[in-house]
Scaffold this motif. Structure first.
Motif, short mmCIF file in Angstrom:
data_model
loop_
_atom_site.label_atom_id
_atom_site.label_comp_id
_atom_site.label_asym_id
_atom_site.label_seq_id
_atom_site.Cartn_x
_atom_site.Cartn_y
_atom_site.Cartn_z
N ASP A 19 12.12 -6.57 8.58
CA ASP A 19 11.03 -7.27 8.29
C ASP A 19 10.01 -6.71 7.38
OD1 ASP A 19 12.80 -9.53 9.10
OD2 ASP A 19 11.59 -9.83 10.55
N PHE A 20 9.46 -5.79 8.17
CA PHE A 20 8.16 -4.95 7.61
C PHE A 20 8.62 -4.07 6.18
CE2 PHE A 20 5.77 -1.09 7.23
CZ PHE A 20 4.50 -1.52 7.22
N TYR A 21 10.00 -3.47 6.25
CA TYR A 21 10.14 -2.68 5.02
C TYR A 21 10.37 -3.82 3.87
CZ TYR A 21 9.14 1.88 7.25
OH TYR A 21 8.43 2.79 7.60
N LYS A 22 10.93 -4.76 4.20
CA LYS A 22 11.09 -5.64 2.98
C LYS A 22 9.73 -6.20 2.37
CE LYS A 22 15.53 -8.33 4.50
NZ LYS A 22 16.07 -9.49 5.17
N LYS A 23 8.88 -6.24 3.08
CA LYS A 23 7.67 -6.54 2.50
C LYS A 23 7.10 -5.32 1.69
CE LYS A 23 4.29 -7.66 5.29
NZ LYS A 23 3.06 -7.87 6.36
N LEU A 24 7.70 -3.99 1.77
CA LEU A 24 7.40 -3.01 0.77
C LEU A 24 8.38 -2.94 -0.32
CD1 LEU A 24 6.85 -0.04 3.54
CD2 LEU A 24 5.16 -2.00 2.54
N GLY A 25 9.15 -4.06 -0.23
CA GLY A 25 10.45 -3.88 -1.33
C GLY A 25 11.62 -3.14 -1.23
N LEU A 73 1.37 -0.02 -6.96
CA LEU A 73 1.91 0.00 -5.65
C LEU A 73 1.07 -0.37 -4.40
CD1 LEU A 73 4.72 0.51 -4.14
CD2 LEU A 73 3.77 2.88 -3.82
N TYR A 74 -0.15 0.10 -4.59
CA TYR A 74 -1.24 0.13 -3.56
C TYR A 74 -1.53 -1.43 -3.65
CZ TYR A 74 -5.80 0.40 -1.24
OH TYR A 74 -6.70 0.23 -0.28
N ASN A 75 -1.68 -1.88 -4.83
CA ASN A 75 -2.27 -3.34 -5.05
C ASN A 75 -1.09 -4.46 -4.54
OD1 ASN A 75 -4.83 -2.93 -5.90
ND2 ASN A 75 -4.14 -2.82 -8.04
N SER A 76 0.19 -4.06 -4.62
CA SER A 76 1.18 -4.97 -4.25
C SER A 76 1.46 -4.87 -2.77
CB SER A 76 2.77 -4.54 -4.88
OG SER A 76 3.16 -3.41 -4.38
N PHE A 77 1.06 -3.73 -2.13
CA PHE A 77 0.87 -3.86 -0.82
C PHE A 77 -0.11 -4.85 -0.32
CE2 PHE A 77 3.46 0.26 0.38
CZ PHE A 77 4.37 -0.02 -0.45
N LYS A 81 -0.12 -8.01 2.05
CA LYS A 81 -0.73 -8.16 3.38
C LYS A 81 -0.10 -7.12 4.25
CE LYS A 81 -1.93 -13.01 3.38
NZ LYS A 81 -2.80 -13.10 2.11
N VAL A 82 0.12 -6.05 3.65
CA VAL A 82 0.80 -4.87 4.57
C VAL A 82 -0.58 -4.17 4.88
CG1 VAL A 82 1.94 -2.63 4.16
CG2 VAL A 82 3.01 -4.68 2.97
N PRO A 83 -0.68 -3.80 6.05
CA PRO A 83 -1.97 -3.28 6.60
C PRO A 83 -2.06 -1.76 6.24
CG PRO A 83 -0.81 -3.91 8.59
CD PRO A 83 0.09 -4.44 7.06
N ILE A 84 -3.26 -1.44 5.48
CA ILE A 84 -3.29 0.00 4.99
C ILE A 84 -3.89 0.70 6.24
CG2 ILE A 84 -4.55 1.54 3.50
CD1 ILE A 84 -2.23 -0.28 1.98
N HIS A 85 -3.45 2.00 6.59
CA HIS A 85 -4.13 2.68 7.48
C HIS A 85 -5.56 2.88 7.53
CE1 HIS A 85 -5.05 6.26 10.10
NE2 HIS A 85 -4.03 6.09 10.56
N PRO A 86 -6.42 2.57 8.39
CA PRO A 86 -7.83 2.68 8.17
C PRO A 86 -8.36 4.03 7.77
CG PRO A 86 -7.13 2.09 10.63
CD PRO A 86 -5.89 2.27 9.90
#
Length: 117
Positions: A19-25, A73-77, A81-86
């Motif tokens: 499920d997580f990696y599907k959000k990444l395409g 790529l960053y904007n698509s994440f 709603k893919v969390p970016i590392h703090p």
């Protein structure tokens, strides 16, 4: 002759990882197996092996993925709603790369980078 390298990372739950990696395409590549997952996006494959006893805070799994159009790529994440590392928001690095990082559900660190020309 060596032609490819494929990262193999630990996962605790196959469905959560998928499920997580599907959000990444990413999509499932080849056959499905009970305790192993193969995913693909563009020309990149990632493989995951089941490790139910993995403690995410003790996981040091990491991969570095070179990319093009890193801002897109960053904007698509962000949009998905893919969390970016703090500590991994998109930034230019002294080593002539523009990079950002994410953590997957098992704390595998995934860093994306594009050369700065």
């Amino acid at each position: 002759m060596i032609t490819d390298i494929i990262a193999k990372l630990p996962m605790r739950q196959k469905e959560l990882t998928l499920d997580f990696y599907k959000k990444l395409g990413f999509t499932v590549f080849a056959n499905e197996f009970d305790y192993y997952l193969m995913l693909q996006k563009d020309n990149l494959q990632l493989h995951f092996f089941e490790f139910k006893d993995l403690l995410p805070k003790e996981n040091y799994g990491q991969i570095y993925i070179r990319t093009t159009s890193i801002e897109k790529l960053y904007n698509s994440f962000i949009e998905n709603k893919v969390p970016i590392h703090p500590n991994g928001h998109l930034a230019e690095k002294p080593w002539a790369q523009k990079e950002f990082s994410i953590l997957d559900p098992d704390s595998n660190l995934i860093t994306f980078g594009e050369a700065i020309n």
